[in-house]
Enzyme design. Structure first.
Site, PDB file in Angstrom:
ATOM      1  N   HIS A 132       0.850  -1.184   0.000  1.00 55.93           N
ATOM      2  CA  HIS A 132       0.000   0.000   0.000  1.00 55.93           C
ATOM      3  C   HIS A 132       0.889   1.239   0.000  1.00 55.93           C
ATOM      4  O   HIS A 132       1.946   1.260   0.642  1.00 55.93           O
ATOM      5  CB  HIS A 132      -0.895  -0.004   1.243  1.00 55.93           C
ATOM      6  CG  HIS A 132      -1.926   1.084   1.247  1.00 55.93           C
ATOM      7  ND1 HIS A 132      -1.648   2.371   1.641  1.00 55.93           N
ATOM      8  CD2 HIS A 132      -3.246   1.075   0.911  1.00 55.93           C
ATOM      9  CE1 HIS A 132      -2.739   3.103   1.549  1.00 55.93           C
ATOM     10  NE2 HIS A 132      -3.722   2.338   1.101  1.00 55.93           N
ATOM     11  N   GLU A 134       0.830   4.099   1.395  1.00 55.43           N
ATOM     12  CA  GLU A 134       1.170   4.674   2.702  1.00 55.43           C
ATOM     13  C   GLU A 134       2.243   3.856   3.411  1.00 55.43           C
ATOM     14  O   GLU A 134       3.182   4.406   3.996  1.00 55.43           O
ATOM     15  CB  GLU A 134      -0.082   4.745   3.578  1.00 55.43           C
ATOM     16  CG  GLU A 134       0.167   5.328   4.951  1.00 55.43           C
ATOM     17  CD  GLU A 134      -1.040   5.183   5.867  1.00 55.43           C
ATOM     18  OE1 GLU A 134      -0.836   4.897   7.054  1.00 55.43           O
ATOM     19  OE2 GLU A 134      -2.178   5.341   5.385  1.00 55.43           O
TER      20      GLU A 134
END
Length: 313
Positions: A132, A134
């Site tokens: 992901h 992030e």
């Protein structure tokens, strides 16, 4: 039939901020690049694309630098709310590419906190999805030396129990699993003391860094799902928080249907029902949920209640 749009849903503050940055730049420049999709919602990406926002990837940096040099026009690159690792900023600086940093301040704070523990020699554990955007940024601030896990079993099989350890979370993950991982590790790591590291020399810390605008919606979303005969959950299929929030709604109301746009609606979902609720992820624009509402009214034969928004071509 009564159709209600959940006004507690829609863009979180970090997404609003990133979209505002993009729209401000596009108001006086006809072109802007977003490093990765600015949000996980294809309809909003399409809308911003019509204003001049293009999605790029790391492999495009050299090409853009050459284009800027040849044209004499500096097209900027927007860092989306998910954030980026330090190596990305370094590469952009080396190529002379100008950056608009729209990293969510919540994500920035998590990055800063992880780095502090890493510098003090802690084993870094992140509850999240390894690839992901992030989490890639979080891994980057600790030289990719973090252990990323999604389950209790993964945590127990990958972690060294005799090292000072800190547990963080991707901001959009679910709280119950985070706390289950926390409790499992806490029972196995020596010299665990509840308090702060400075005061009690902790050997283990659990930092609940799950975004409040995701976890804070749970109670209201449960109430909203229970108050309606069926729920239409609108979100991009790649939205991490969308999956979490959808599961919360579906666990409360089994007649919860996930759609990305209004063309996926099915008439038989609404047969014999009186109250329909529409909600979405923190990356779902309110205009899209309003359009879904109006489409349902037309679909069930109550067009007088619909005020259809323009369709994005």
């Amino acid at each position: 039939m009564i159709i209600t749009v959940d006004r507690n849903s829609g863009f979180c503050w970090g997404v609003v901020r990133a979209v505002d940055f993009a729209e401000q730049e596009l108001s006086h420049n006809s072109k802007l690049y977003s490093l990765g999709d600015i949000i996980h919602n294809p309809m909003e990406i399409e809308r911003l694309g019509q204003e001049g926002l293009s999605t790029i990837h790391h492999a495009d940096f050299e090409r853009i630098a050459e284009e800027n040099k040849a044209s004499g026009v500096q097209t900027k690159i927007l860092i989306r709310a998910h954030g980026e690792p330090p190596s990305t900023y370094q590469k952009l600086q080396e190529l002379g590419l100008e950056v608009i940093d729209a990293t969510c301040p919540v994500v920035t704070k998590v990055q800063e906190r992880i780095r502090k523990f890493y510098d003090k020699g802690f084993q870094i554990v992140i509850f999240g999805k390894k690839d992901h955007a992030e989490v890639i940024g979080l891994r980057g601030v600790v030289n990719d030396e973090a252990i990323v896990v999604k389950t209790v079993d993964e945590a127990l099989s990958h972690i060294t129990f005799d090292k000072p350890t800190v547990l963080f979370s991707q901001t959009t993950m679910d709280k119950p699993t985070f706390y289950a991982i926390r409790d499992a590790l806490k029972s196995r790591i020596k010299d665990f003391v509840v308090g702060t590291m400075e005061e009690d020399a902790l050997e283990f810390h659990a930092k609940d860094t799950i975004c409040g605008q995701v976890s804070g919606r749970e109670k209201k979303l449960i109430e909203f799902a229970a108050a309606n005969d069926a729920i239409i959950f609108v979100a991009g299929r790649t939205s991490s928080n969308g999956k979490v929030l959808y599961d919360i709604a579906r666990n409360t109301n089994p007649k919860t249907y996930f759609i990305e746009e209004e063309s996926e609606l099915k008439p038989d979902w609404f047969e014999g029902l009186q109250h329909i609720g529409i909600t979405g992820a923190t990356s779902t624009p309110m205009w899209l949920m309003d359009r879904v509402k109006d489409t349902i009214y037309k679909m069930i034969g109550e067009p007088e209640k619909a005020e259809l928004l323009p369709v994005i071509a």
